[in-house]
Design an enzyme around this catalytic site. Structure first.
Site, PDB file in Angstrom:
ATOM      1  N   PRO A 233      -8.628  56.034 -43.075  1.00 59.22           N
ATOM      2  CA  PRO A 233      -9.056  56.865 -44.207  1.00 59.22           C
ATOM      3  C   PRO A 233     -10.201  57.784 -43.764  1.00 59.22           C
ATOM      4  O   PRO A 233     -11.243  57.297 -43.329  1.00 59.22           O
ATOM      5  CB  PRO A 233      -9.522  55.865 -45.258  1.00 59.22           C
ATOM      6  CG  PRO A 233      -9.585  54.548 -44.586  1.00 59.22           C
ATOM      7  CD  PRO A 233      -8.884  54.604 -43.283  1.00 59.22           C
ATOM      8  N   ASP A 409     -14.006  57.465 -39.672  1.00 60.02           N
ATOM      9  CA  ASP A 409     -13.092  56.438 -40.175  1.00 60.02           C
ATOM     10  C   ASP A 409     -13.849  55.569 -41.180  1.00 60.02           C
ATOM     11  O   ASP A 409     -14.730  54.791 -40.802  1.00 60.02           O
ATOM     12  CB  ASP A 409     -12.594  55.604 -38.972  1.00 60.02           C
ATOM     13  CG  ASP A 409     -11.539  54.585 -39.375  1.00 60.02           C
ATOM     14  OD1 ASP A 409     -11.415  54.308 -40.582  1.00 60.02           O
ATOM     15  OD2 ASP A 409     -10.860  54.079 -38.460  1.00 60.02           O
ATOM     16  N   HIS A 410     -13.493  55.705 -42.453  1.00 55.20           N
ATOM     17  CA  HIS A 410     -14.265  55.053 -43.507  1.00 55.20           C
ATOM     18  C   HIS A 410     -13.933  53.563 -43.655  1.00 55.20           C
ATOM     19  O   HIS A 410     -14.480  52.883 -44.504  1.00 55.20           O
ATOM     20  CB  HIS A 410     -14.045  55.786 -44.835  1.00 55.20           C
ATOM     21  CG  HIS A 410     -15.201  55.654 -45.790  1.00 55.20           C
ATOM     22  ND1 HIS A 410     -16.257  54.793 -45.587  1.00 55.20           N
ATOM     23  CD2 HIS A 410     -15.484  56.289 -46.954  1.00 55.20           C
ATOM     24  CE1 HIS A 410     -17.120  54.893 -46.583  1.00 55.20           C
ATOM     25  NE2 HIS A 410     -16.675  55.806 -47.439  1.00 55.20           N
ATOM     26  N   ARG A 411     -13.029  53.059 -42.806  1.00 55.72           N
ATOM     27  CA  ARG A 411     -12.786  51.627 -42.866  1.00 55.72           C
ATOM     28  C   ARG A 411     -14.031  50.860 -42.437  1.00 55.72           C
ATOM     29  O   ARG A 411     -14.342  49.820 -42.985  1.00 55.72           O
ATOM     30  CB  ARG A 411     -11.615  51.232 -41.939  1.00 55.72           C
ATOM     31  CG  ARG A 411     -10.257  51.604 -42.508  1.00 55.72           C
ATOM     32  CD  ARG A 411      -9.149  51.295 -41.533  1.00 55.72           C
ATOM     33  NE  ARG A 411      -9.281  52.048 -40.291  1.00 55.72           N
ATOM     34  CZ  ARG A 411      -8.387  52.006 -39.300  1.00 55.72           C
ATOM     35  NH1 ARG A 411      -7.329  51.220 -39.402  1.00 55.72           N
ATOM     36  NH2 ARG A 411      -8.565  52.728 -38.221  1.00 55.72           N
TER      37      ARG A 411
END
Lengths: 438, 363
Positions: A233, A409-411
């Site tokens: 994401p 990467d918003h993980r």
């Protein structure tokens, strides 16, 4: 083609022990070119390598039998070489009679002892032209295409536009048809008129759509982008920064002898800034390992640079860029970009990147929302540096300004970490002296 | 252990060395240059012939001319050479017709020259295997009493050629052990061209290759493999030592493979063009040309005539390759034993009779 000249066709050889096919990448010669034995005629790409093919024959190129980009089997004829210029039927889609009067006097006459093309020959005899020695009509009766000189890009454009090169009025004195001639749309009155009115979208034979295969670098780019965009994401943030002091620093750095032979530009300072800022925010230089359910932190930075090459986007990286001095980093970046532009990046240079910079500023673009290179967690987009009005000490003054954007990467990277990193990079560009803090 | 031997710099200047000296005059240097130039053309032509589809494969030697011609020209008639598949320059010096080399790479035969007559064994494709053959042959020379007699026409030396990659092979190390134990009259001539296909030298050895000899108990010497005066002088000394009964020597000719490993290989995948550019400055021919011209030992005419000879050679090879006769099934039977057995003769005749039943059979 029915002809009595000494004509040779070169069959695609197996250049690599048991290969069955190859792609014809580029032609280095065109119809009408005079070539010697072992002159390089084309470049082919096999499953193993890109190989230049030397000509086994000397003479004049009569026809290129395979278009660029086509994959062909070993043993396929690729080029026809003869004693003199004799346009092949296949190469120009002859409508014989119409052009018979246009025989170019510059074309060398065929040796009389050789059999000539027989206009009204018995079909059985046409199939066995070698039996026609001395019996056919001579030069005057031969149906012959005029010799039109043009380089391969112009020929390709003519094919695309559906234009017969013989109908084009060349602007050059030596009669060579150029792409500019084709684009200007000036045609011979002696043409059949189809093409005169048929430019652009109405071009006869020029289809309204055309297709290019998805393969090679393009295919890889597509797969990598889909994989990244639909697993990680993405969050993208922007900051606009006054980089005037970076520009002043560059002017000073350029005077230094140890940087004399390398390119000293804003990208170099940015690259350094990205490496330094990662010390405070190491998660930027990490990767999400889905399988192991772990975040892998890298104690090194393999700095990728997105490069536009003739074959598409590639992202080679400088290994252990964090361990390099500024001159060494500059040299490494120069090398990386030059090798990529030549299409010669070795596979190890493309693997193992940990962080990427994409320099859209080199296209004059302000900013963008880049997609993370697979295997990494962040990518920084470097916008164009422009002179803009800026407020300094309550005065509006002209300054060098640019926009940086960062996708991450918003993980595993939250907004705080991403923002901290982007702000740190921006602060170094705004005041390079702050690099001492990292 | 002596220091790196270089007698002619890349700029074409003569250098002194405490242990080695080149004593030939301008005539011989011109002649060495001529061999290198013709060998380079032979190689270029063969590479092109492979691209024409006339050869199945070719292993280019470009860049290694000085190592090979120097080593080849230092030999005497009675000496015997065990080559790899890249020793085209040594083959040339031994009088093997280049067309016979090409016929191997065209897949017509396994080598058609007479190894005994030429003192040049058939090419070996297995990496390093020929080092053992050479040592065995050298031990045979010892047992024939052709070592240390003092007769210059009788005393014989053997040369084993191999590359840097082969030094990692068991065969080569076993050959070193046997050669040292038996004091065999053999010279191990290692052309270190820096790349074992795609594997760089630093993966082969933590020390310079020539120093390995010390551990086996014989001398090693490192020579500028792109300097023909040095390769000639060093090989000549090592051969003489072997002939006199002094035992083996390892020569590491430090050179560079300018081309691909073979025509099937694409070196741009694993090495940088920078490296190639760097080695271009050390070209083995350019330095000799500079030396000859600067000292007035060769005129423009010499180089023009040599160019014409090279062109003629190229033409002869192109035409000759296409005319090489295809092998006949007969050869399968005729070339197995020195004297054919009755059983094999019967098989041959039966096979002939079978072939004759085909339409349009030649015989």
């Amino acid at each position: 083609m029915v002809t009595g000249q000494s004509v040779n066709e070169f069959l695609l050889p197996d250049v690599g022990e048991g290969l069955t096919e190859a792609e014809l990448v580029t032609w280095h010669v065109g119809v009408g070119d005079e070539i010697k034995i072992n002159d390089i005629i084309c470049e082919i790409e096999t499953a193993k390598s890109v190989v230049e093919l030397p000509s086994p024959y000397a003479g004049v190129v009569q026809a290129l039998l395979v278009p660029e980009g086509e994959t062909i089997e070993v043993g396929t004829p690729i080029i026809r070489v003869g004693d003199s210029v004799e346009m092949a039927a296949e190469s120009t889609a002859v409508d014989g009679v119409e052009t018979a009067a246009q025989v170019d006097p510059a074309v060398p006459a065929e040796p009389l002892a050789e059999p000539a093309e027989a206009k009204d020959a018995d079909p059985a005899e046409v199939e066995q032209p070698l039996t026609l020695v001395g019996s056919g009509p001579k030069e005057a009766a031969v149906v012959r295409r005029p010799r039109v000189l043009a380089k391969p890009p112009a020929r390709a454009l003519a094919r695309e536009l559906g234009v017969d090169l013989a109908d084009v009025v060349p602007a050059r004195e030596d009669g060579v048809v150029t792409t500019a001639d084709l684009q200007s749309g000036d045609r011979h009155a002696s043409g059949d008129g189809r093409h005169v009115a048929s430019q652009g979208r109405d071009a006869v034979g020029g289809e309204r759509e055309y297709r290019e295969p998805i393969k090679g670098v393009r295919k890889q780019m597509g797969q990598a982008m889909v994989r990244s965009a639909f697993t990680a994401p993405h969050v993208t943030e922007w900051v606009t920064v006054d980089v005037t002091r970076t520009m002043e620093l560059l002017a000073r750095l350029k005077q230094r002898p140890e940087l004399r032979d390398v390119r000293v530009g804003p990208l170099l300072v940015l690259a350094r800034a990205c490496i330094l800022a990662a010390r405070r925010t190491p998660i930027i230089n990490s990767v999400w390992d889905e399988e192991a359910q772990e975040v892998v932190f890298k104690r090194y930075v393999n700095l990728g640079i997105a490069a536009a090459t003739p074959r598409g986007l590639v992202v080679p990286n400088v290994k252990d860029a964090d361990a390099l001095s500024l001159p060494d980093l500059a040299a490494a970046l120069d090398q990386l970009v030059a090798t990529a532009r030549d299409g010669k990046t070795p596979p190890p240079d493309l693997a193992g990147g940990t962080f990427t910079i994409t320099n859209v500023g080199s296209f004059g673009i302000d900013s963008g929302t880049p997609i993370i290179n697979p295997g990494e967690s962040a990518i920084l987009c470097f916008g164009a540096i422009k002179r803009k009005p800026w407020i300094v000490a309550d005065q509006v003054v002209p300054r060098d300004v640019c926009t940086l954007s960062l996708s991450f990467d918003h993980r595993h990277i939250d907004g705080a970490a991403g923002s901290q990193y982007l702000a740190d990079v921006a602060s170094i560009l705004e005041d390079p002296a702050t690099a001492l803090l990292f | 252990m002596s220091e790196f031997v270089q007698l002619l710099t890349p700029e074409g200047e003569r250098r002194e060395h405490p242990d080695y000296d080149y004593r030939g005059g301008p005539d011989q240097i011109r002649s060495l240059y001529r061999d290198m130039a013709l060998v380079r053309r032979f190689d270029a032509e063969a590479t092109a012939l492979q691209r024409h589809g006339e050869l199945g494969l070719w292993a280019p030697l470009v860049g290694q001319e000085a190592a090979q011609v120097g080593a080849g020209r230092a030999l005497r008639a009675q000496d015997h050479v065990f080559p790899t598949y890249r020793e085209h320059g040594v083959a040339w010096c031994r009088g093997v017709d280049p067309l016979q080399v090409l016929s191997l790479f065209r897949g017509i035969d396994y080598g058609s020259w007479d190894p005994v007559e030429k003192g040049f064994n058939l090419y070996t494709l297995v990496i390093g295997a020929q080092a053992l053959h050479a040592v065995g042959y050298a031990m045979g020379v010892q047992r024939d009493g052709a070592v240390g007699t003092g007769d210059p026409d009788r005393d014989t030396a053997v040369v084993a050629h191999f590359g840097d990659g082969a030094t990692s092979q068991g065969d080569v190390n076993e050959a070193f052990v046997f050669a040292a134990s038996y004091q065999a009259p053999v010279v191990f001539f290692c052309q270190n061209n820096q790349w074992a296909i795609s594997e760089p030298l630093e993966r082969q050895s933590r020390i310079p290759l020539y120093r390995r000899a010390e551990g086996f108990g014989f001398p090693g010497v490192q020579v500028d493999g792109n300097d023909i005066l040095a390769t000639y002088a060093v090989t000549q000394a090592a051969l003489q030592r072997a002939r006199e009964g002094g035992g083996p020597t390892l020569i590491e000719a430090y050179t560079y493979r300018m081309g691909a490993h073979t025509t099937t290989d694409d070196p741009t995948r694993y090495r940088l063009s920078d490296e190639v550019e760097h080695w271009k400055l050390k070209d083995p021919l350019a330095r000799v040309e500079a030396y000859l011209r600067r000292n007035g030992f060769a005129s423009d005419d010499f180089f023009a005539e040599l160019g014409a000879d090279a062109d003629a050679l190229g033409e002869r090879l192109r035409a000759g390759v296409r005319q090489l006769a295809e092998p006949t099934p007969h050869q399968l039977f005729d070339r197995v034993y020195a004297e054919i057995s009755d059983e094999l003769a019967a098989q041959r005749d039966a096979y002939d009779a079978y072939l004759a039943t085909f339409e349009g059979a030649a015989s």
